[in-house]
Design an enzyme around this catalytic site. Structure first.
Site, PDB file in Angstrom:
ATOM      1  N   GLU A  37      54.698 -50.849  -5.394  1.00  0.00           N
ATOM      2  CA  GLU A  37      54.854 -50.068  -7.030  1.00  0.00           C
ATOM      3  C   GLU A  37      55.630 -48.957  -6.012  1.00  0.00           C
ATOM      4  OE1 GLU A  37      52.196 -49.489 -10.579  1.00  0.00           O
ATOM      5  OE2 GLU A  37      51.004 -50.145  -8.754  1.00  0.00           O
ATOM      6  N   ARG A 263      39.660 -52.198  -0.122  1.00  0.00           N
ATOM      7  CA  ARG A 263      40.280 -51.263  -0.044  1.00  0.00           C
ATOM      8  C   ARG A 263      40.401 -50.389   1.275  1.00  0.00           C
ATOM      9  NH1 ARG A 263      41.784 -47.013  -4.655  1.00  0.00           N
ATOM     10  NH2 ARG A 263      42.832 -46.087  -2.537  1.00  0.00           N
ATOM     11  N   LYS A 273      48.391 -42.493  -4.273  1.00  0.00           N
ATOM     12  CA  LYS A 273      50.022 -41.532  -3.919  1.00  0.00           C
ATOM     13  C   LYS A 273      50.497 -40.692  -5.114  1.00  0.00           C
ATOM     14  CE  LYS A 273      51.509 -45.653  -4.557  1.00  0.00           C
ATOM     15  NZ  LYS A 273      52.533 -46.854  -4.735  1.00  0.00           N
TER      16      LYS A 273
END
Length: 557
Positions: A37, A263, A273
């Site tokens: 994104e 992850r 983020k």
């Protein structure tokens, strides 16, 4: 402690899956994708996904797309798009064909939304966000049907058209899939397909004021691109039934299979983020590329190499188990790379002037030192004269036990040069040592004469010809292994390490560093590995960032 052997790459559970799919003929060619994104810079966690997706495609002769999942224009920016492309290429990968955007598929997604409405599988809902949460239920209690769930197809088509036409304000209503409000998997409880956002989009401009949700966009984008293996992190495992529901209920051209992996969780590190952006916006760091950040641009500026990050990703492997990786493992990877490939040089961080009283005034010798002890990188010329600088920490009037540097009447070898003896320390009015008077033994250039012993070797630079420079000593940004956890329940900001950056000015570097280009990497002997700063360093006026120390704490016993 002995240096640890280089560990082998860890297992990747997806590799045999891909190999079996190819050998069985299920797929003639694999197609993966990396779908960030564009709402921030890439971080070390993304590096694992990049290496996985691009690496599998490269290994098995397939393709990997770069696709921006750009469904939220309020948080996205062209700056992030440009930075992401730069980071992927810097890491050593190239995507197949042009860059893809989820917004490329907005017309098709809109048409598919209408198909779901016509099939009685989607409806416009006017519940407020608070009401929607109440109707959704909990993990232990089923949800309740929205009072708008049984609207007619005609009414839903009309309302959705009016949403697209901009008749409603942001948040006034949403388009939802009609699945099952009692489903154990809460992602299937009538998820949102479209939201109203009157926002300018970086790709589509003002063409749209309704934007598809990530869940409605992601799987269909994979299908349109012919993705064979849709690889994502474990947090999307519960979304897989919804991913498949959309593929089963729409006339998609292909049906990708979603696979989840654990992850990357790295101690002493933040990879959210949102929190990385907070660090930037509130001025705790100098920007997204601050060398203390966990962003790829930050690691690059600090001096990490693409090869070292790829190697790190190989070391940690790909599995579903999760866990926290020791940041020492990442530091090991970069240290190992730089040890093999960084040119050696000398830089005195805290200069102390030394006058060699018995060395002839005006005489200068050009000494040749190897640029690397094992690699054939040539030599560098180092002038030796009567006046030199050593590090202030390399002289002690009252040395501790085991001290192997200069002390009163003690001897030490200058790296690649002579043995000197400390004869006198000159002090200022406050008693601080400002200069040493030493003598040298002219017979000690090169190897020591037989039977001659000195305690240690120290680095040095000449006074004449050495280069004044700035050195930035970077350390971990957070003082706690788990920055998210604080004793009093405070913010992760409370765990910022106040000594994560120490700036030293007036350092003196050997003359060979005068032409150092941005991103040139060196081992400053006895000090660590350093990199000429990507932004601020220039030939003749270098600024060096400490990439990593010489000491290795990972993998040793």
């Amino acid at each position: 402690m002995s240096k640890p052997e280089t560990p082998a790459a860890a297992a990747n559970f997806l590799r045999p899956i891909v190999q079996t799919d190819l050998e069985s003929g299920k797929h003639a060619k694999i197609i993966t994708r990396f779908p960030p994104e564009p709402n921030g810079y890439l971080h070390i966690g993304h590096a694992k996904s990049i290496c996985l997706n691009f690496g599998l495609a490269r290994e098995f002769g397939g393709e990997c797309n770069l696709r921006f999942d750009d469904t939220n224009p309020a948080k996205e920016d062209q700056e992030y798009i440009d930075a992401i492309q730069s980071d992927v290429r810097w890491l050593g990968f190239e995507w197949s064909g042009p860059v893809h955007y989820a917004s490329d598929y907005f017309p098709q997604l809109h048409d598919w939304a209408i198909e779901l409405i016509k099939a009685g599988k989607a409806y416009v809902c006017h519940l407020s966000p608070d009401e929607a949460r109440e109707y959704r239920g909990t993990l232990t209690e089923p949800g309740k049907n929205s009072p708008y769930r049984e609207r007619s197809v005609e009414e839903n088509l009309d309302l959705f058209a009016r949403m697209k036409a901009g008749e409603f304000a942001d948040g006034a209503c949403v388009l939802r899939a009609k699945i099952d409000m009692a489903a154990p998997n809460m992602n299937l409880r009538d998820p949102i397909l479209y939201r109203i956002r009157h926002a300018h989009h970086h790709q589509t401009g003002d063409q749209w004021c309704i934007y598809p949700s990530y869940d409605f966009t992601h799987g269909q984008s994979d299908a349109l691109e012919g993705i064979t293996h849709s690889i994502c992190t474990l947090e999307f495992e519960d979304h897989r039934p919804l991913y498949e529901w959309f593929l089963d209920n729409l006339p998609v051209p292909s049906k990708p299979r979603q696979y989840e992996f654990a992850r990357l969780n790295l101690n002493y590190t933040i990879t959210s983020k949102r929190k990385l952006k907070q660090l930037v916006d509130e001025g705790h760091v100098s920007g997204w590329d601050d060398p203390r950040m966990s962003t790829l641009s930050g690691y690059r500026r600090r001096g990490y190499t693409p090869a070292s990050i790829r190697h790190f990703c190989d070391l940690i492997g790909v599995n579903r188990a999760g866990g926290v990786v020791d940041i020492g493992m990442l530091e090991f990877a970069i240290r190992e790379d730089l040890d093999a490939n960084a040119s050696r040089a000398m830089c005195v961080l805290k200069p102390l002037k030394v006058v060699i009283t018995n060395y002839p005034e005006g005489q200068v010798e050009l000494l040749e030192l190897a640029r690397h002890p094992k690699q054939d990188m040539g030599v560098r010329a180092l002038p030796f004269a009567r006046e030199i600088y050593i590090d202030a920490g390399d002289y002690e009037e009252n040395p501790p036990k085991g001290y192997k540097r200069l002390e009163p009447n003690g001897e030490v070898r200058l790296r690649g040069s002579y043995v000197i003896r400390a004869d006198e320390a000159i002090k200022d009015a406050e008693g601080n040592i400002v200069e040493l008077r030493c003598s040298y033994d002219p017979a000690t250039l090169g190897k020591n004469p037989e039977g001659r012993k000195v305690k240690g070797v120290i680095h040095w630079v000449p006074v004449e010809g050495s280069l004044e420079c700035e050195v930035r000593l970077y350390d971990r940004l957070f003082k706690s292994a788990n920055p998210e956890k604080t004793e009093d329940g405070g913010s992760f900001l409370d765990n910022i390490n106040p000594d994560s950056l120490v700036v030293l000015t007036g350092c003196r570097a050997e003359p060979s560093l005068a032409q150092a280009q941005p991103e040139d990497r060196f081992q400053f002997e006895r000090e660590g590995y350093f990199t000429a700063d990507l932004k601020d360093s220039k030939p003749g006026a270098p600024v060096f960032n400490r990439t990593v120390t010489l000491r290795d704490s990972w993998g040793q016993s």
